[in-house]
Design a protein around this motif. Structure first.
Motif, PDB file in Angstrom:
ATOM      1  N   SER A  33       0.865  -1.172   0.000  1.00 29.68           N
ATOM      2  CA  SER A  33       0.000   0.000   0.000  1.00 29.68           C
ATOM      3  C   SER A  33       0.902   1.223   0.000  1.00 29.68           C
ATOM      4  CB  SER A  33      -0.911   0.030   1.228  1.00 29.68           C
ATOM      5  OG  SER A  33      -1.833  -1.037   1.197  1.00 29.68           O
ATOM      6  N   GLY A  34       0.609   2.177  -0.881  1.00 30.04           N
ATOM      7  CA  GLY A  34       1.413   3.388  -0.959  1.00 30.04           C
ATOM      8  C   GLY A  34       0.670   4.585  -0.400  1.00 30.04           C
ATOM      9  N   ILE A  35       1.419   5.526   0.132  1.00 34.89           N
ATOM     10  CA  ILE A  35       0.865   6.780   0.638  1.00 34.89           C
ATOM     11  C   ILE A  35       1.653   7.915  -0.004  1.00 34.89           C
ATOM     12  CG2 ILE A  35       0.417   8.183   2.685  1.00 34.89           C
ATOM     13  CD1 ILE A  35       0.526   5.541   4.297  1.00 34.89           C
ATOM     14  N   GLU A  36       0.968   8.831  -0.650  1.00 33.02           N
ATOM     15  CA  GLU A  36       1.632   9.934  -1.341  1.00 33.02           C
ATOM     16  C   GLU A  36       0.774  11.194  -1.205  1.00 33.02           C
ATOM     17  OE1 GLU A  36       3.634  12.675  -3.069  1.00 33.02           O
ATOM     18  OE2 GLU A  36       4.544  10.692  -2.749  1.00 33.02           O
ATOM     19  N   ALA A  37       1.377  12.279  -0.744  1.00 33.16           N
ATOM     20  CA  ALA A  37       0.630  13.502  -0.469  1.00 33.16           C
ATOM     21  C   ALA A  37       0.198  14.233  -1.730  1.00 33.16           C
ATOM     22  CB  ALA A  37       1.467  14.431   0.411  1.00 33.16           C
ATOM     23  N   ASP A  38       0.998  14.169  -2.794  1.00 31.48           N
ATOM     24  CA  ASP A  38       0.684  14.919  -4.006  1.00 31.48           C
ATOM     25  C   ASP A  38      -0.227  14.090  -4.909  1.00 31.48           C
ATOM     26  OD1 ASP A  38       1.193  17.159  -5.960  1.00 31.48           O
ATOM     27  OD2 ASP A  38       1.930  15.454  -7.127  1.00 31.48           O
TER      28      ASP A  38
ATOM     29  N   PRO B 268      -1.436  -2.671  -6.212  1.00 38.26           N
ATOM     30  CA  PRO B 268      -1.509  -2.041  -4.897  1.00 38.26           C
ATOM     31  C   PRO B 268      -2.150  -0.662  -5.001  1.00 38.26           C
ATOM     32  CG  PRO B 268       0.672  -2.959  -5.294  1.00 38.26           C
ATOM     33  CD  PRO B 268      -0.068  -3.048  -6.584  1.00 38.26           C
ATOM     34  N   HIS B 269      -2.904  -0.274  -3.994  1.00 34.72           N
ATOM     35  CA  HIS B 269      -3.563   1.017  -4.060  1.00 34.72           C
ATOM     36  C   HIS B 269      -2.671   2.093  -3.449  1.00 34.72           C
ATOM     37  CE1 HIS B 269      -4.755  -0.434  -0.046  1.00 34.72           C
ATOM     38  NE2 HIS B 269      -4.820   0.824   0.308  1.00 34.72           N
ATOM     39  N   ILE B 270      -2.844   3.303  -3.926  1.00 36.91           N
ATOM     40  CA  ILE B 270      -2.085   4.453  -3.451  1.00 36.91           C
ATOM     41  C   ILE B 270      -3.057   5.412  -2.782  1.00 36.91           C
ATOM     42  CG2 ILE B 270      -0.487   6.293  -4.069  1.00 36.91           C
ATOM     43  CD1 ILE B 270       0.596   3.498  -4.686  1.00 36.91           C
ATOM     44  N   LEU B 271      -2.820   5.682  -1.532  1.00 40.09           N
ATOM     45  CA  LEU B 271      -3.670   6.595  -0.777  1.00 40.09           C
ATOM     46  C   LEU B 271      -3.082   7.999  -0.852  1.00 40.09           C
ATOM     47  CD1 LEU B 271      -6.040   7.016   1.213  1.00 40.09           C
ATOM     48  CD2 LEU B 271      -4.424   6.492   3.062  1.00 40.09           C
ATOM     49  N   THR B 272      -3.894   8.963  -1.265  1.00 41.84           N
ATOM     50  CA  THR B 272      -3.437  10.346  -1.348  1.00 41.84           C
ATOM     51  C   THR B 272      -3.623  11.017   0.011  1.00 41.84           C
ATOM     52  OG1 THR B 272      -4.107  10.426  -3.663  1.00 41.84           O
ATOM     53  CG2 THR B 272      -3.635  12.518  -2.587  1.00 41.84           C
TER      54      THR B 272
END
Length: 443
Positions: free
Chosen positions: A122-127, A169-173
């Protein structure tokens, strides 16, 4: 990048424009812009041309993989080299974790490597725009998954009970600091990977105070986690701030010192090690990956992936005279303070006190240093060196130096090099004074 442009760029609608940009010799040229704008709006034309420029530039870090990925300029600058990302993923598999939370995943290079190694990610990315590209990159780099983001956009969770081998995998903003990490931190089968950004509005920063998320936040994650926490830091990150009970590796790739990596887990014991990665290690099956040793390394080794480990801790021998060979330790060996261990492995000693060059009378092949045979040596002076290069018709000169206040570029210009020959010189203090060593690389 605008979110709408990012969504278009990773969709099937952009394929024709991307292929047109690929066909142009110089996608950064004015001519390229004129050609592509005949078919696309100015904003989309700029996007595909910038993408193709970055893909070509990215091959140095990511090899052929770069040709199918999506980049922003800042994202590519901060992206992990592909060999390094795969090395880290193998260590995570070996540590026994099943899931990786890539917090601050950027363009998703490390997440992709972990996913290819068989881990749920699972990824987390602010932009938001970067998150869209990260999700597309993981899909692009995973077999049997089309290069296309889901219609629902970043943050779409995997269906319950799904097989992550077949679902991207999902990326959470979001910002990692704004999330409740309690469940992840309490799960020993979940690893958290942190890559704090070092970029500010002024550009890249080497000040620890500019890290985002902050070092205080990163340290709190390390201390609270019941599982594995991996932190990618700058090569020169201050040693005094590194957690004493966490394992730390200084990683070199193709002779470049690329990162300091903190490995914290219940099994870590404060080891300090240099890691030297050979370029382009062969792709192995998941069963081979799972057979690797754990992430806490005890002895130097060179395994089937081209990974070499050298532990720190032994003091260097006393300096002595210059022998027939000079060893220039890999920068990771120096940063890990493992020069003493290397000296004992190669039966060498320093050329002078507090100088990292090692010397001996026999050549012992090692992946931890570049070797040079000493051809000639004499006392250091600019006048003596100028006379020597003139006598030997040196037109190209590589200057290596440690422990002397010398700028090689300035010195080289002052020598007025002319001639058909080339060579390498090492300028260094020795036990007998400052010296010029004329050397040639060992094979």
């Amino acid at each position: 990048m605008d979110v709408g442009v990012a969504r278009w760029l990773v969709s099937q609608d952009a394929v024709a424009g991307i292929e047109l940009a690929q066909s142009i010799e110089d996608p950064s040229s004015v001519h390229a812009g004129e050609v592509v704008r005949r078919h696309l709006t100015a904003e989309r034309a700029a996007a595909v041309l910038n993408l193709e420029t970055l893909r070509r530039k990215g091959r140095g870090k990511l090899g052929d993989l770069a040709g199918g990925l999506f980049f922003t300029r800042e994202g590519l600058e901060q992206a992990t080299r592909w060999d390094v990302a795969r090395w880290r993923a193998r260590q995570l598999v070996a540590s026994g974790v099943r899931q990786v939370i890539d917090a601050g995943c950027g363009l998703g290079i490390d997440a992709l490597a972990a996913h290819q190694a068989g881990l749920a990610v699972s990824g987390i990315e602010a932009d938001p725009a970067t998150a869209i590209m990260a999700e597309a990159n993981i899909r692009a780099g995973t077999r049997d998954i089309p290069v296309q983001c889901p219609d629902s956009g970043p943050g779409t969770p995997e269906p319950e009970g799904s097989d992550h081998d077949h679902v991207s995998p999902h990326i959470l903003t979001a910002r990692i600091e704004d999330l409740d990490l309690t469940d992840w931190l309490a799960d020993p089968s979940t690893a958290i990977f942190l890559d704090p950004s070092r970029r500010t509005v002024r550009g890249r920063s080497w000040d620890v105070a500019d890290l985002s998320p902050s070092w205080e936040f990163v340290f709190s994650v390390i201390t609270r986690s019941q599982g594995v926490v991996v932190v990618k830091l700058a090569p020169g990150f201050p040693r005094r701030l590194l957690p004493e009970d966490a394992d730390v590796t200084w990683v070199s790739h193709r002779g470049d010192m690329v990162e300091t990596t903190v490995w914290s887990s219940p099994a870590s014991c404060g080891t300090r090690q240099a890691v030297v990665l050979s370029p382009n290690p062969p792709i192995q099956s998941r069963s081979a990956v799972a057979s690797l040793p754990t992430a806490t390394f005890a002895v130097p080794s060179l395994d089937q992936y081209g990974e070499s480990y050298l532990a720190a801790g032994e003091p260097a021998p006393a300096p002595d005279r210059v022998g027939a060979f000079i060893y220039e330790p890999d920068p990771a060996v120096i940063r890990a303070e493992a020069v003493g261990r290397l000296a004992r492995m190669t039966r060498t000693h320093p050329v002078a006190e507090s100088i990292a060059y090692l010397t001996g009378d026999e050549w012992v092949p090692t992946q931890f240093a570049t070797g040079f045979e000493v051809v000639e040596k004499f006392g250091f002076s600019e006048k003596a060196l100028r006379a020597w290069v003139r006598k030997n018709e040196i037109g190209s000169l590589e200057i290596k130096t440690r422990g002397l206040n010398i700028d090689p570029a300035v010195l080289r210009r002052s020598l007025h090099l002319k001639g058909k020959n080339s060579t390498v010189v090492i300028l260094t203090p020795t036990t007998r004074g400052n010296a010029i060593l004329v050397v040639r690389r060992t094979v």
